[in-house]
Structures are given as structure tokens and as C-alpha cells.
Design an enzyme around this catalytic site. Structure first.
Site, PDB file in Angstrom:
ATOM      1  N   HIS A  96     -11.876  -9.777  -7.910  1.00  0.00           N
ATOM      2  CA  HIS A  96     -10.574 -10.379  -7.598  1.00  0.00           C
ATOM      3  C   HIS A  96     -10.744 -11.460  -6.528  1.00  0.00           C
ATOM      4  CE1 HIS A  96      -6.292  -9.950  -5.908  1.00  0.00           C
ATOM      5  NE2 HIS A  96      -6.171 -10.430  -7.123  1.00  0.00           N
ATOM      6  N   HIS A 100      -5.465 -19.371  -4.490  1.00  0.00           N
ATOM      7  CA  HIS A 100      -4.421 -18.448  -4.949  1.00  0.00           C
ATOM      8  C   HIS A 100      -3.023 -19.026  -4.714  1.00  0.00           C
ATOM      9  CE1 HIS A 100      -1.466 -15.192  -4.492  1.00  0.00           C
ATOM     10  NE2 HIS A 100      -2.116 -14.674  -5.525  1.00  0.00           N
TER      11      HIS A 100
HETATM   12  O1  G3P Z   1      -4.625 -12.094 -11.694  1.00  0.00           O
HETATM   13  C1  G3P Z   1      -4.521 -10.768 -11.516  1.00  0.00           C
HETATM   14  C2  G3P Z   1      -3.968 -10.541 -10.170  1.00  0.00           C
HETATM   15  O2  G3P Z   1      -4.810 -11.197  -9.353  1.00  0.00           O
HETATM   16  C3  G3P Z   1      -2.570 -11.090 -10.080  1.00  0.00           C
HETATM   17  O3  G3P Z   1      -2.130 -11.211  -8.829  1.00  0.00           O
HETATM   18  O4  G3P Z   1      -1.393 -12.637  -7.008  1.00  0.00           O
HETATM   19  O5  G3P Z   1      -3.683 -11.746  -6.992  1.00  0.00           O
HETATM   20  O6  G3P Z   1      -3.099 -13.515  -8.552  1.00  0.00           O
HETATM   21  P1  G3P Z   1      -2.606 -12.338  -7.783  1.00  0.00           P
HETATM   22 CA    CA Z   2      -5.001 -13.813  -9.942  1.00  0.00          CA
END
Ligand code: G3P
Ligand code: CA
Length: 293
Positions: free
Chosen positions: A46, A88
Site C-alpha cells: 500500500h 495519494h
Molecule cells: O487503493 C486501495 C486503498 O488504498 C484505497 O484507499 O485512500 O489509500 O487510496 P487510499
Molecule cells: Ca490507493
């Protein structure tokens, strides 16, 4: 007699080489093809190895690759001059020393920013001198750095405010020949909270595996009809692990959708979700959940 013996030797050696080649080649294919198989459980880094390095930097992705992640997750924003960068937020304030919306800045402005010192300040125990001044990478730089040595799980962020984001993405994926191993190999997965963005990509190349992200604000489990609608263009859903209980996961699986959950950094939680039928997790900390593989 000697000529016959010679020919026979050449034949035998040739056969051995051919057999070895087939065996080695089969080994490679097996490894890559496992990613989107029925019983695969994916570990998706992530924002890279974001627990131990500044998110969405080449350092963070390199660590994720070194830790054996199946995919590096990349959130995409687009600059004023149309360049795809890994970030992000739609603004640079949280993860750089700058301020302002990415869509209102040129790449040259973004490249001047320090995308690592904030991490050192917030994580003194994991701070590194090499993070000071580290840049926000473009998608092209990421593909240049990693090529086909890793797999990419790419999210289109704010696509409605970034005209041409999907076209730019596919152009780069084709330029780096990363779309040749789509299904079931899964070299590239594209995800988004925007179904419009995903259907646009599906319209351009329906071989690319797509993941419909489900917003945390959605209280109820989507209906079977809603899941079937997603299934028309997507191979799976991405949803917060806090929402996805046994019923939720079963309903999505029943509609033929993979279920990837975000973000899970505890092994016990990962084991529980895997036992409930989830097909993968986004994690900030590959080391903590490595036991799931
Ligand atoms: O993309 C999956 C997850 O990461 C979604 O939440 O806000 O971390 O992009 P975010
Ligand atoms: Ca994401």
C-alpha cells in the site's frame, strides 16, 4: 560408425537441452501466472513499503519489492502539464515540503519538492538521511526503475478532474510493454473509486484486470445486482477491511468478484480475512503479514 556416433551424441545433447528449456520456461510461467489464480492470496504494498519509508517514493517501492510484495500500489495524480505522478492526496501539503493542488502545478514545480523529510519528522525511529530531498516520482520513472521486475496495482485518483488520465496511463503501459501479461498473469491491475474511469479503461482495453474500489461512506453491502454490474467491467472489488465481514465477502465472491481489502497490517487480522475468503490485502507493512503467503 564414428559419424553415426557423433550424430547420436548431438541428438541426445539437443534433446536434453530442449527438455531443460521447457522445464525452466514452465517454471517462469507458473510463477507469474499464479497471481490471479483461484487460490492466490495477494500482498499488495500500500503506497509502497509505506510503514518504513516515505509513501509513493522510489525508495518505498524498492523496499516493497525487496520484501517480496506481489504488487506495488501506486496512486496517480496528474499535473497541470498532463504528467502522471505518484501521490495519494490531490494536494502536495501532507507528503512534501510544498503546498498546493497537483493539478495546478507543473511537473517542474513538483520536482523541486522534498517528499521525504516529512516522513523522517513523523517517524524518527525510521528516519533516514537518504529520504531528505527525495522526489515525487512520475509513473514513467517508476516503470523505468522497475520495468517488468515487479507488478503494478495502479489507482486513478480524482480522474474527473484530470482529463486524459486513463489515456496517458494506457499509453505509458503500452510504451513499457506492461500489458502483454494481463490475465491471468496480472502484471498490471488498475483500480479506482470511479466506475467511469474504470469503464473508460475497459472500453480502451478489456484485457486489463480492473478493481472497483468501494468508498468507506457506503454503509450497506452492495446488492447482488450492484456486484453484477461491477462484474461487467471489473474482476474484483477493493474495500476497507473494517467493512468486509463474512457476509460481505461471500456476496462479492458469489458474484464472481475477487475481494481485496485495505489496509491490513496485523497478521491475525489478515489470517481471519483470508479464512473468510478474501483474495488479497493492501498492507503498509509487508514484513508484518508475510506469514499469509
Ligand atoms: O487503493 C486501495 C486503498 O488504498 C484505497 O484507499 O485512500 O489509500 O487510496 P487510499
Ligand atoms: Ca490507493
Amino acid at each position: 560408425m564414428i559419424i553415426l556416433k557423433g550424430l547420436l551424441t548431438v541428438l541426445v545433447v539437443g534433446l536434453i537441452c530442449a527438455a531443460l528449456y521447457i522445464l525452466l520456461d514452465a517454471g517462469d510461467n507458473d510463477q507469474q501466472s499464479a497471481l490471479l489464480d483461484e487460490d492466490a492470496f495477494l500482498l499488495i504494498a500500500h503506497r509502497g513499503a509505506s510503514a518504513i519509508a516515505p509513501e509513493h517514493t522510489l525508495a518505498s517501492y524498492q523496499m516493497a519489492v525487496d520484501m517480496g510484495a506481489d504488487y506495488i500500489e501506486i496512486d496517480l495524480q496528474m499535473t497541470k502539464d498532463g504528467v502522471l505522478v505518484a501521490l495519494h492526496d490531490d494536494a502536495v501539503d501532507r507528503t512534501t515540503d510544498g503546498s498546493g493542488k497537483v493539478a495546478e502545478m507543473d511537473l517542474a514545480d513538483i520536482k523541486k519538492l522534498d517528499a521525504g523529510s516529512w516522513f523522517n519528522a513523523e517517524n524518527p525511529g525510521r528516519a533516514k538521511g537518504e529520504y531528505v530531498g527525495i522526489q515525487v516520482p512520475t509513473l514513467e520513472e517508476i516503470f523505468t526503475a522497475f520495468g517488468d521486475s515487479t507488478n503494478y496495482y495502479i489507482e486513478t485518483k480524482q480522474p474527473d478532474e484530470s482529463e486524459g488520465m486513463e489515456e496517458n496511463l494506457l499509453e505509458l503501459l503500452n510504451q513499457f510493454e506492461l500489458l502483454e501479461e494481463c490475465l491471468p498473469e496480472g502484471k498490471v491491475i488498475v483500480q479506482s473509486f470511479s466506475s467511469d474511469s474504470l469503464t473508460a479503461i475497459h472500453g480502451m482495453d478489456d484485457d486489463i484486470p480492473l478493481i472497483q474500489l468501494i468508498d468507506n461512506s457506503e454503509q450497506l453491502i452492495p446488492s447482488h445486482e450492484a456486484f453484477e454490474l461491477y462484474r461487467e467491467y471489473a474482476v474484483g472489488i477493493g474495500v476497507s477491511h473494517r467493512k468486509a465481514d463474512e457476509v460481505y465477502i461471500a456476496a462479492a465472491r458469489e458474484a464472481g468478484l475477487w475481494v481485496h481489502l485495505f489496509a491490513v497490517d496485523e497478521l491475525a487480522e489478515g489470517k481471519k480475512l483470508k479464512s473468510l475468503g478474501a483474495n488479497g490485502i493492501f498492507t503498509n507493512d509487508i514484513d508484518a503479514v508475510r506469514g499469509l503467503k
